[in-house]
Design a protein around this motif. Structure first.
Motif, PDB file in Angstrom:
ATOM      1  N   ASN A   1      45.701  35.867  38.477  1.00 34.86           N
ATOM      2  CA  ASN A   1      45.091  37.161  38.159  1.00 34.86           C
ATOM      3  C   ASN A   1      44.056  37.572  39.192  1.00 34.86           C
ATOM      4  O   ASN A   1      43.225  38.432  38.943  1.00 34.86           O
ATOM      5  CB  ASN A   1      44.442  37.115  36.770  1.00 34.86           C
TER       6      ASN A   1
ATOM      7  N   LYS B   1      41.819  50.564  34.549  1.00 30.83           N
ATOM      8  CA  LYS B   1      43.043  50.048  33.938  1.00 30.83           C
ATOM      9  C   LYS B   1      43.522  50.991  32.857  1.00 30.83           C
ATOM     10  O   LYS B   1      42.741  51.563  32.115  1.00 30.83           O
ATOM     11  CB  LYS B   1      42.784  48.660  33.352  1.00 30.83           C
TER      12      LYS B   1
ATOM     13  N   LYS C   1      41.971  41.497  34.631  1.00 27.77           N
ATOM     14  CA  LYS C   1      42.187  41.031  33.263  1.00 27.77           C
ATOM     15  C   LYS C   1      43.461  41.667  32.710  1.00 27.77           C
ATOM     16  O   LYS C   1      43.501  42.864  32.421  1.00 27.77           O
ATOM     17  CB  LYS C   1      40.992  41.414  32.381  1.00 27.77           C
TER      18      LYS C   1
ATOM     19  N   ASN D   1      46.381  42.195  29.879  1.00 29.13           N
ATOM     20  CA  ASN D   1      46.487  42.138  28.423  1.00 29.13           C
ATOM     21  C   ASN D   1      47.527  41.129  27.960  1.00 29.13           C
ATOM     22  O   ASN D   1      47.446  40.597  26.861  1.00 29.13           O
ATOM     23  CB  ASN D   1      46.848  43.518  27.863  1.00 29.13           C
TER      24      ASN D   1
ATOM     25  N   GLN E   1      35.059  45.474  35.795  1.00 28.70           N
ATOM     26  CA  GLN E   1      35.703  44.689  34.735  1.00 28.70           C
ATOM     27  C   GLN E   1      35.128  43.293  34.693  1.00 28.70           C
ATOM     28  O   GLN E   1      34.866  42.702  35.714  1.00 28.70           O
ATOM     29  CB  GLN E   1      37.216  44.625  35.005  1.00 28.70           C
TER      30      GLN E   1
ATOM     31  N   ARG F   1      39.119  40.130  40.357  1.00 30.36           N
ATOM     32  CA  ARG F   1      39.874  39.381  39.350  1.00 30.36           C
ATOM     33  C   ARG F   1      40.289  40.361  38.257  1.00 30.36           C
ATOM     34  O   ARG F   1      39.460  41.054  37.677  1.00 30.36           O
ATOM     35  CB  ARG F   1      39.023  38.256  38.760  1.00 30.36           C
TER      36      ARG F   1
END
Length: 374
Positions: A255, A327, A280, A282, A374, A278
């Protein structure tokens, strides 16, 4: 006209490109004034450099002939039409040639390359004149990408093609060079994934070995690959995806987004990748998901749900400066009532091919003040 032409010209020189396009549509007199300014100045090039984001402009420049006097006018017209798009209509236009068992297509500013399931390669000019046809492999051609292509004027007043294609097949790359008469071919085996930009190719081999190589002329008059950069990824055994764009190669490993500036003068063969951000996700990265990097700032992951209700999930990431990104997540069935078969980014618009045979679009441009940490 109530104003002298000289005054109108001075006003138009201070207008943006969209205003100039509207002025060309008023009548022939206004069109002639704008076109006259185009001959006297580089007004359309100024508009392209000032208004089109750099990443988008680089992509457009690759698809237009360098000697076209209306290149920047056509680029701006194309870009602005996608800026304010309201609907996409697909008109079916049959090509004048019939090609069976097509497996892949690539288009440059002057050439069209078509690959087939039986390993045949056909190359046409933009007016569909066949300049090359041969079976170069005994297996299916999975994808095609132009590294460089142009026409060279000879003393006999004939345009001879000079082009290089990167042809992907199962676990390998085939680099095909053709100068209108002679051809040279380079083969790289055990390749799992690759990306091409101008005369560079980045490829991942079995075992997590990653190479960036530049295509150079060889002493014998042909072509050879010169290794520019090398690395090895031990965990995971393979990277998720990669993308070369304007001197930077972007990798997604697990990721983490990492980059390498392969065109800088201080880039050494064993330089360490720089961490960019990095992400994230889902959903966990699994084999049923398909992740792609579009240019160097957009990452899309298409996740297949094989449970009770089949549905494609899309996670869309727009990378910003430093460790920032935005995102968005949605389902293809809720939004489109269909499943996605292909993804393509053109200019500022994301185009999704559907299994019902139509296109949908998502404008991915996000103001930088909406990019969140994030």
């Amino acid at each position: 006209m109530s104003l002298p032409i000289e005054i109108i010209e001075r006003i138009l020189l201070n207008c943006d490109g969209k205003t100039l396009l509207r002025a060309r549509k008023v009548n022939n007199d206004w069109k002639n004034i704008v076109d006259y300014l185009s001959l006297r100045t580089d007004i359309w090039e100024w508009c392209c450099n000032e208004e089109i984001p750099k990443n988008e402009l680089v992509e457009y420049l690759q698809n237009y002939k360098s000697d076209d006097p209306d290149k920047f006018l056509n680029i701006y017209t194309n870009w602005s039409s996608w800026e304010d798009i309201k609907d996409i209509r697909c008109d079916i236009i049959r090509s004048p040639v019939e090609i069976n068992r097509i497996s892949c297509i690539a288009v440059s500013g002057e050439f069209i390359a078509v690959g087939s399931n039986d390993g045949r390669l056909r190359i046409y000019t933009v007016d569909w004149k066949l300049i090359y046809k041969a079976r170069i492999l005994a297996v299916r051609l999975n994808s095609l990408a132009f590294m460089e292509s142009r026409c060279e004027r000879t003393n006999s007043c004939m345009d001879l093609p000079y082009l290089t294609l990167v042809i992907a097949f199962h676990k390998g790359l085939h680099i095909f060079c053709f100068d209108g008469v002679n051809e040279t071919q380079l083969v790289i085996h055990d390749v799992k994934s690759h990306s091409v930009y101008k005369n560079y190719v980045c490829y991942e081999k079995v075992g997590g070995r990653i190479y960036i190589a530049r295509l150079n002329p060889s002493d014998g008059g042909g072509k050879e690959l010169t290794e520019v950069w090398f690395s090895r990824v031990y965990s995971p055994s393979s990277i998720s995806c990669m993308k070369m764009w304007e001197g930077v190669c972007t990798f997604l490993i697990n990721n983490e987004v990492k980059i390498i500036d392969y065109e800088t003068s201080d880039c050494s063969t064993m330089d360490i990748m720089k961490r960019k951000t990095r992400i994230k996700f889902n959903f966990p990265l699994v084999e049923s998901s398909d992740t792609v990097i579009l240019r160097d700032d957009v990452i899309i992951r298409l996740c297949k749900n094989e449970n009770d209700v089949k549905c494609d999930f899309i996670e869309f990431f727009l990378l910003g400066e430093n460790d920032l990104y935005s995102k968005k997540m949605f389902t293809t069935w809720d939004n489109f009532r269909s499943y996605i078969t292909c993804i393509y980014l053109y200019g500022n618009t994301l185009i999704l091919g559907m299994d019902v045979g139509c296109f949908s679009e998502i404008v991915f441009r996000v103001p930088r003040n909406r990019i969140m940490e994030q």
